[in-house]
Motif scaffolding. Structure first.
Motif, mmCIF file in Angstrom:
data_model
loop_
_atom_site.group_PDB
_atom_site.id
_atom_site.type_symbol
_atom_site.label_atom_id
_atom_site.label_comp_id
_atom_site.label_asym_id
_atom_site.label_seq_id
_atom_site.Cartn_x
_atom_site.Cartn_y
_atom_site.Cartn_z
ATOM 1 N N GLU A 43 12.236 43.081 41.515
ATOM 2 C CA GLU A 43 11.691 44.028 42.486
ATOM 3 C C GLU A 43 11.879 45.451 41.969
ATOM 4 O O GLU A 43 12.933 45.783 41.407
ATOM 5 C CB GLU A 43 12.393 43.874 43.833
ATOM 6 N N ILE A 44 10.844 46.286 42.139
ATOM 7 C CA ILE A 44 10.908 47.687 41.739
ATOM 8 C C ILE A 44 11.145 48.541 42.972
ATOM 9 O O ILE A 44 10.417 48.428 43.961
ATOM 10 C CB ILE A 44 9.619 48.127 41.020
ATOM 11 N N LYS A 45 12.141 49.401 42.916
ATOM 12 C CA LYS A 45 12.496 50.243 44.048
ATOM 13 C C LYS A 45 12.254 51.715 43.703
ATOM 14 O O LYS A 45 12.146 52.076 42.541
ATOM 15 C CB LYS A 45 13.960 50.024 44.435
ATOM 16 N N VAL A 53 14.827 48.944 38.722
ATOM 17 C CA VAL A 53 14.370 47.557 38.643
ATOM 18 C C VAL A 53 15.536 46.667 39.058
ATOM 19 O O VAL A 53 16.569 46.630 38.380
ATOM 20 C CB VAL A 53 13.888 47.204 37.229
ATOM 21 N N GLU A 54 15.375 45.967 40.159
ATOM 22 C CA GLU A 54 16.439 45.094 40.665
ATOM 23 C C GLU A 54 16.112 43.639 40.331
ATOM 24 O O GLU A 54 15.077 43.118 40.737
ATOM 25 C CB GLU A 54 16.606 45.253 42.178
ATOM 26 N N ILE A 135 18.716 48.371 37.372
ATOM 27 C CA ILE A 135 18.645 49.183 36.156
ATOM 28 C C ILE A 135 17.739 50.381 36.412
ATOM 29 O O ILE A 135 16.566 50.208 36.771
ATOM 30 C CB ILE A 135 18.096 48.361 34.976
ATOM 31 N N PRO A 136 18.240 51.608 36.242
ATOM 32 C CA PRO A 136 17.370 52.785 36.409
ATOM 33 C C PRO A 136 16.423 52.930 35.222
ATOM 34 O O PRO A 136 16.846 52.885 34.066
ATOM 35 C CB PRO A 136 18.374 53.944 36.479
ATOM 36 N N ALA A 155 2.792 47.100 33.605
ATOM 37 C CA ALA A 155 3.304 45.794 34.009
ATOM 38 C C ALA A 155 4.762 45.646 33.571
ATOM 39 O O ALA A 155 5.079 45.802 32.388
ATOM 40 C CB ALA A 155 2.457 44.680 33.403
ATOM 41 N N ILE A 156 5.632 45.372 34.521
ATOM 42 C CA ILE A 156 7.045 45.116 34.245
ATOM 43 C C ILE A 156 7.283 43.618 34.358
ATOM 44 O O ILE A 156 7.163 43.032 35.442
ATOM 45 C CB ILE A 156 7.964 45.875 35.227
ATOM 46 N N LYS A 157 7.600 42.976 33.247
ATOM 47 C CA LYS A 157 7.763 41.527 33.222
ATOM 48 C C LYS A 157 9.183 41.130 33.650
ATOM 49 O O LYS A 157 10.147 41.850 33.341
ATOM 50 C CB LYS A 157 7.488 40.980 31.818
ATOM 51 N N PRO A 158 9.337 40.006 34.333
ATOM 52 C CA PRO A 158 10.685 39.505 34.634
ATOM 53 C C PRO A 158 11.442 39.213 33.350
ATOM 54 O O PRO A 158 10.835 38.861 32.331
ATOM 55 C CB PRO A 158 10.413 38.218 35.433
ATOM 56 N N PRO A 159 12.744 39.347 33.356
ATOM 57 C CA PRO A 159 13.504 39.113 32.126
ATOM 58 C C PRO A 159 13.639 37.626 31.815
ATOM 59 O O PRO A 159 13.485 36.773 32.693
ATOM 60 C CB PRO A 159 14.869 39.719 32.461
#
Length: 245
Positions: A43-45, A53-54, A135-136, A155-159
């Motif tokens: 999730e992006i906050k 990024v949580e 993570i900031p 696009a932010i991919k899951p780790p």
């Protein structure tokens, strides 16, 4: 006399080997159960260029006692992590991070490439079996758009999720999960074998950042040049009038 001393020693060694073998097999069997019950979400906050990024990892309760967890993030060129900020936060968070390359804070997105970050979280006694890592991250400036677009989508991919335990050595029997090498810890002093968990990955999260309007480059430059010339002429006239040397 020799046989009397030798026989108990051999028996002790055999019992020890049998105990370690059974213990290792039990650990591998337990690890298989943990791998099947693993879930992860992303999730992006926050808003704007500065986000968090949580990542939430859920393991079977009790699995955290003998297991190390590694989150392998592959970040796109449109974002970066600030190493100075991470160093400042190191004493207040329960995770460590290792970045695979140097981070230039000033370079725009189109002049840099993505990077990989290894995140080593620690379980909390208050939430056994669950990990939360925030993570900031920061958005980079992008080239202006000439097509009328006012936002750039990133696009932010899951780790990737990697697990390691010292007690299970039969890693080849854990298919469909894959064995791979990665740094043992954030100090990057040695490499270890980890199990890369094959789980049902959630979809990518999209980060939208504002971009400049390329069609305004010419008028902005013209106005800037005109204002600069007017200011220079006004200042020169004032200096000449008051004989300022």
């Amino acid at each position: 006399m020799y046989f009397t001393l030798f026989y108990p020693s051999v028996l002790t060694i055999l019992l020890t080997c049998h105990y370690l073998t059974v213990k290792g097999e039990n650990s591998c069997a337990t690890l298989k159960q943990w791998l099947q019950s693993t879930a992860i979400s992303l999730e992006i906050k926050n808003k704007g260029f500065h986000r968090e990024v949580e990542t939430t990892v859920e393991l079977q309760p009790g699995a955290f006692r003998d297991v190390r967890v590694l989150l392998l993030h592959t970040w796109p060129s449109g974002v970066y992590v600030d190493p100075y900020q991470l160093a400042f936060l190191s004493d207040t968070v329960d995770w460590q991070i290792l970045v695979d390359s140097a981070i230039d804070l000033e370079v725009p997105a189109h002049k840099t490439s993505g990077f990989v970050a290894y995140v080593y979280p620690a379980f909390s006694e208050q939430t056994p079996g669950m990990l939360k890592v925030r993570i900031p991250i920061h958005g980079r400036y992008h080239q202006p758009s000439f097509g009328g677009e006012t936002f750039e989508s990133i696009a932010i991919k899951p780790p990737k999720l990697l697990l390691r335990t010292e007690e299970c050595s039969q890693l080849d029997d854990l298919e469909p999960h894959m064995v791979r090498e990665a740094p043992c810890n954030a100090d990057n002093t040695s490499m270890c074998l980890w199990i890369q968990v094959q789980y049902e990955r959630p979809g990518d999260e999209t980060l939208r950042l504002p971009v400049g309007d390329g069609s305004l480059v010419t008028p902005v430059c013209a106005v800037t040049l005109a204002v600069t010339m007017i200011c220079c002429l006004t200042l020169s006239k004032y200096i000449w009038k008051h004989r300022i040397v």
